[in-house]
Write an enzyme that holds these catalytic residues in place. Structure first.
Site, mmCIF file in Angstrom:
data_model
loop_
_atom_site.group_PDB
_atom_site.id
_atom_site.type_symbol
_atom_site.label_atom_id
_atom_site.label_comp_id
_atom_site.label_asym_id
_atom_site.label_seq_id
_atom_site.Cartn_x
_atom_site.Cartn_y
_atom_site.Cartn_z
ATOM 1 N N LEU A 114 0.814 -1.220 0.000
ATOM 2 C CA LEU A 114 0.000 0.000 0.000
ATOM 3 C C LEU A 114 0.847 1.269 0.000
ATOM 4 O O LEU A 114 0.310 2.375 0.011
ATOM 5 C CB LEU A 114 -0.935 0.015 1.216
ATOM 6 C CG LEU A 114 -1.916 -1.143 1.329
ATOM 7 C CD1 LEU A 114 -2.722 -1.017 2.611
ATOM 8 C CD2 LEU A 114 -2.843 -1.197 0.130
ATOM 9 N N SER A 115 2.161 1.136 -0.011
ATOM 10 C CA SER A 115 3.045 2.291 0.130
ATOM 11 C C SER A 115 3.278 3.013 -1.196
ATOM 12 O O SER A 115 3.754 2.405 -2.161
ATOM 13 C CB SER A 115 4.402 1.845 0.684
ATOM 14 O OG SER A 115 5.365 2.874 0.535
#
EC number: 5.99.1.4
Length: 199
Positions: free
Chosen positions: A11-12
Site C-alpha cells: 500500500l506504500s
C-alpha cells in the site's frame, strides 16, 4: 554473493515509486532478494511513526508535493487520492509470500504490479480477481491466491516482528547481508553504490 532483504507494504506510494529499480540493482551485482511484505501501519505504531491519517496537515501537504515531484521525476503516473486506498493489504502480501515460496515467476513484477494497481490503475488489491490477475501477469499460478493462506498470514506477521527487531521503521526499506540499511526509494542509488564498494 550479496543479499537484500526488502521490507515493504503493498500500500506504500514510496514502494510504488521504487518501481523495479532495486531489482535492477540486485541483478547488476548478482545479489539475491527476499521479499518481506508487512503491515506498515502496525510498523509505525511499533517504531514511533504516525499513520498518514493522523499526521499534521503540514506533513501531509509536503507528502503530497513530494509524491507529485517524485512521480514526475521518475515518469510514473500517480493518483494522490486513489479510489482503493487504504484497503486491506494482506491478500496481496499473502500472494507475494506464496509466490516467493512457489517460485517460477517474476517477484519484482508481481510486487510492482500490486503497487501500480493501487497508485496508478484504481484497482482494489484486496479483491480476489485482482490478486489472481496480478499473479498470472507476473508468471505465477493464479491458484496461489487460494493456497498457503495460513503460511502467508504467519509469515506476514513474522515479517513485522523481524522488521522491528532489525531497525526497520518505514517502507520501502532495504537491508543488505552486512546489515547496511537504506530507507526510501530515493536511496536505491546509494544501495547501488554500496554494493559497488563505493560507499
Amino acid at each position: 554473493m550479496a543479499h537484500i532483504d526488502y521490507f515493504f507494504s503493498t500500500l506504500s506510494p514510496y514502494a510504488y515509486l521504487a518501481g523495479t529499480r532495486m531489482e535492477e540493482v540486485a541483478a547488476k551485482h548478482g545479489a539475491t532478494i527476499t521479499y518481506k511484505p508487512l503491515d506498515v501501519v502496525a510498523l509505525f505504531g511499533r517504531t514511533g511513526g504516525t499513520p498518514p491519517k493522523e499526521r499534521h496537515p503540514s506533513r501531509m501537504e509536503l507528502r503530497a508535493q513530494e509524491l507529485t515531484r517524485q512521480s514526475k521525476k521518475l515518469g510514473m503516473p500517480l493518483n494522490l487520492q486513489p479510489a482503493f486506498w487504504p484497503t486491506n493489504g494482506a491478500p496481496s502480501s499473502y500472494a507475494i509470500i506464496a509466490a516467493q515460496n512457489a517460485g517460477g515467476g517474476d517477484l519484482g513484477k508481481l510486487t510492482h504490479g500490486f503497487l501500480r494497481a493501487v497508485w496508478a490503475e484504481e484497482k482494489d488489491i484486496s479483491q480476489d480477481d485482482i490478486v489472481r490477475a496480478t499473479l498470472e501477469d507476473a508468471g505465477f499460478d493464479p491458484a496461489l491466491a487460494d493456497s498457503g493462506l495460513l503460511a502467508g498470514a504467519e509469515t506476514y506477521a513474522a515479517n513485522l516482528e523481524e522488521a522491528v527487531s532489525r531497525g526497520v521503521f518505514g517502507a520501502p526499506f532495504y537491508i543488505t547481508d552486512t546489515d547496511e540499511r537504506f530507507w526510501g526509494q530515493d536511496r536505491i542509488a546509494d544501495l547501488d553504490l554500496y554494493l559497488s564498494g563505493k560507499l
